[in-house]
Scaffold this motif. Structure first.
Motif, PDB file in Angstrom:
ATOM      1  N   PRO A  83       0.801  -1.230   0.000  1.00  0.00           N
ATOM      2  CA  PRO A  83       0.000   0.000   0.000  1.00  0.00           C
ATOM      3  C   PRO A  83       0.829   1.273   0.000  1.00  0.00           C
ATOM      4  O   PRO A  83       0.430   2.275  -0.597  1.00  0.00           O
ATOM      5  CB  PRO A  83      -0.847  -0.127   1.275  1.00  0.00           C
ATOM      6  CG  PRO A  83      -0.104  -1.090   2.139  1.00  0.00           C
ATOM      7  CD  PRO A  83       0.573  -2.038   1.202  1.00  0.00           C
ATOM      8  N   ASP A  84       1.984   1.257   0.675  1.00  0.00           N
ATOM      9  CA  ASP A  84       2.846   2.443   0.668  1.00  0.00           C
ATOM     10  C   ASP A  84       3.288   2.770  -0.755  1.00  0.00           C
ATOM     11  O   ASP A  84       3.211   3.917  -1.206  1.00  0.00           O
ATOM     12  CB  ASP A  84       4.083   2.217   1.536  1.00  0.00           C
ATOM     13  CG  ASP A  84       3.767   2.209   3.019  1.00  0.00           C
ATOM     14  OD1 ASP A  84       2.804   2.897   3.412  1.00  0.00           O
ATOM     15  OD2 ASP A  84       4.467   1.523   3.775  1.00  0.00           O
ATOM     16  N   LEU A 108      -5.929  -4.847   1.789  1.00  0.00           N
ATOM     17  CA  LEU A 108      -5.180  -3.892   0.976  1.00  0.00           C
ATOM     18  C   LEU A 108      -6.112  -2.829   0.415  1.00  0.00           C
ATOM     19  O   LEU A 108      -5.785  -1.635   0.405  1.00  0.00           O
ATOM     20  CB  LEU A 108      -4.462  -4.607  -0.162  1.00  0.00           C
ATOM     21  CG  LEU A 108      -3.728  -3.683  -1.150  1.00  0.00           C
ATOM     22  CD1 LEU A 108      -2.593  -2.931  -0.468  1.00  0.00           C
ATOM     23  CD2 LEU A 108      -3.221  -4.452  -2.349  1.00  0.00           C
ATOM     24  N   ASP A 111      -6.875  -0.378   3.119  1.00  0.00           N
ATOM     25  CA  ASP A 111      -5.719   0.481   3.383  1.00  0.00           C
ATOM     26  C   ASP A 111      -5.627   1.576   2.320  1.00  0.00           C
ATOM     27  O   ASP A 111      -5.442   2.760   2.629  1.00  0.00           O
ATOM     28  CB  ASP A 111      -4.448  -0.366   3.401  1.00  0.00           C
ATOM     29  CG  ASP A 111      -3.268   0.342   4.055  1.00  0.00           C
ATOM     30  OD1 ASP A 111      -3.245   1.582   4.043  1.00  0.00           O
ATOM     31  OD2 ASP A 111      -2.380  -0.353   4.572  1.00  0.00           O
ATOM     32  N   GLN A 114      -8.267   4.299   2.694  1.00  0.00           N
ATOM     33  CA  GLN A 114      -7.948   5.268   3.723  1.00  0.00           C
ATOM     34  C   GLN A 114      -6.884   6.256   3.232  1.00  0.00           C
ATOM     35  O   GLN A 114      -6.980   7.467   3.500  1.00  0.00           O
ATOM     36  CB  GLN A 114      -7.455   4.562   4.984  1.00  0.00           C
ATOM     37  CG  GLN A 114      -7.174   5.504   6.143  1.00  0.00           C
ATOM     38  CD  GLN A 114      -6.813   4.752   7.409  1.00  0.00           C
ATOM     39  OE1 GLN A 114      -6.535   3.559   7.395  1.00  0.00           O
ATOM     40  NE2 GLN A 114      -6.811   5.459   8.535  1.00  0.00           N
ATOM     41  N   ARG A 115      -5.880   5.752   2.519  1.00  0.00           N
ATOM     42  CA  ARG A 115      -4.797   6.608   2.057  1.00  0.00           C
ATOM     43  C   ARG A 115      -5.198   7.476   0.875  1.00  0.00           C
ATOM     44  O   ARG A 115      -4.698   8.602   0.724  1.00  0.00           O
ATOM     45  CB  ARG A 115      -3.593   5.747   1.639  1.00  0.00           C
ATOM     46  CG  ARG A 115      -2.930   4.970   2.766  1.00  0.00           C
ATOM     47  CD  ARG A 115      -1.971   3.956   2.189  1.00  0.00           C
ATOM     48  NE  ARG A 115      -1.414   3.056   3.172  1.00  0.00           N
ATOM     49  CZ  ARG A 115      -0.202   3.172   3.730  1.00  0.00           C
ATOM     50  NH1 ARG A 115       0.583   4.159   3.371  1.00  0.00           N
ATOM     51  NH2 ARG A 115       0.217   2.293   4.605  1.00  0.00           N
TER      52      ARG A 115
END
Length: 243
Positions: A83-84, A108, A111, A114-115
């Motif tokens: 995810p980063d 994933l 995640d 949210q990002r």
């Protein structure tokens, strides 16, 4: 190119019907061809090991910026599950659509939601011999924040993505009662089998078609005639818009 900061607080736009996505663009010339022939979405591969259209990060950024200038929506097509890394790619390239084309998890998706609250998150559902491999997890993907599913085939030897292998409409219909989220249809679509999928494309959740193999010549290059014919067959209104 960096995504505007205001996007961070912007929810994804509703996924409208009538999309035509051509996957696997590799050059600026490919993008110019697509902009001239009607598709609304262009798939740009990154993080697809061994894929014939896999792009290095700098090339991905250049093509994404070019697509946006030409009025196309670039879609990151990827097997990545970090995810980063995915969030950094989205922010640095301005790409808003992310297609998770391998066997990534609902966690994933949650995640990334949210990002990247502004992103359109596309999760591929893989059908193998009529069975959806993610069937038990479709609702989990929806709860996690999936905006769009993409229905595609898995070959008998396990290959996924741009295989040119058609889906059986009966197998698609068997899956649809489990879905509450719009979907794109992929898997061996061409100019001659549009009527085969008429009952699928009439479904209220159908959002468009995703094509790769049929848009190319024998050498693997996109051709103006092929994409024009596919647009005319699958989404004639898009063809009219470019006329």
């Amino acid at each position: 190119m960096t995504a505007p900061a205001t996007l961070a607080a912007t929810p994804p736009a509703p996924v409208r019907p009538g999309h035509l996505k051509v996957c696997g663009a590799r050059t600026r010339a490919d993008l110019a061809l697509l902009a001239d022939t009607g598709p609304t979405l262009v798939g740009l591969w990154h993080g697809v090991p061994g894929g014939p259209a896999d792009l290095e990060a700098d090339h991905l950024a250049d093509l994404a910026a070019t697509a946006i200038r030409l009025g196309l929506e670039p879609v990151l097509v990827t097997f990545l599950d970090d995810p980063d890394r995915l969030a950094r790619l989205a922010r640095s390239t301005g790409i808003r659509w992310i297609q998770l084309h391998a066997y990534q998890s609902p966690a994933l998706v949650a995640d990334l939601r949210q990002r990247l609250p502004y992103a359109v998150l596309v999760k591929v559902l893989h059908l193998s011999r009529g069975r959806c491999l993610e069937r038990a997890f479709t609702q989990a993907f929806e709860r996690a924040g999936t905006d769009l599913f993409l229905l595609d085939t898995v070959t008998d030897d396990g290959r996924v993505g741009s295989t040119g292998q058609p889906l059986d409409p009966a197998h698609v219909h068997a899956l649809l009662p489990r879905l509450n989220t719009p979907f794109l249809l992929a898997g061996g679509l061409n100019t001659t089998n549009r009527d085969t999928y008429r009952t699928v494309t009439d479904h209220p959740l159908y959002a468009g078609a995703d094509i790769d193999t049929a848009a190319r010549d024998r050498t693997g290059h996109l051709t103006h005639d092929a994409v024009t014919a596919l647009t005319r067959a699958w989404h004639p209104r898009l063809q009219e818009a470019t006329a």
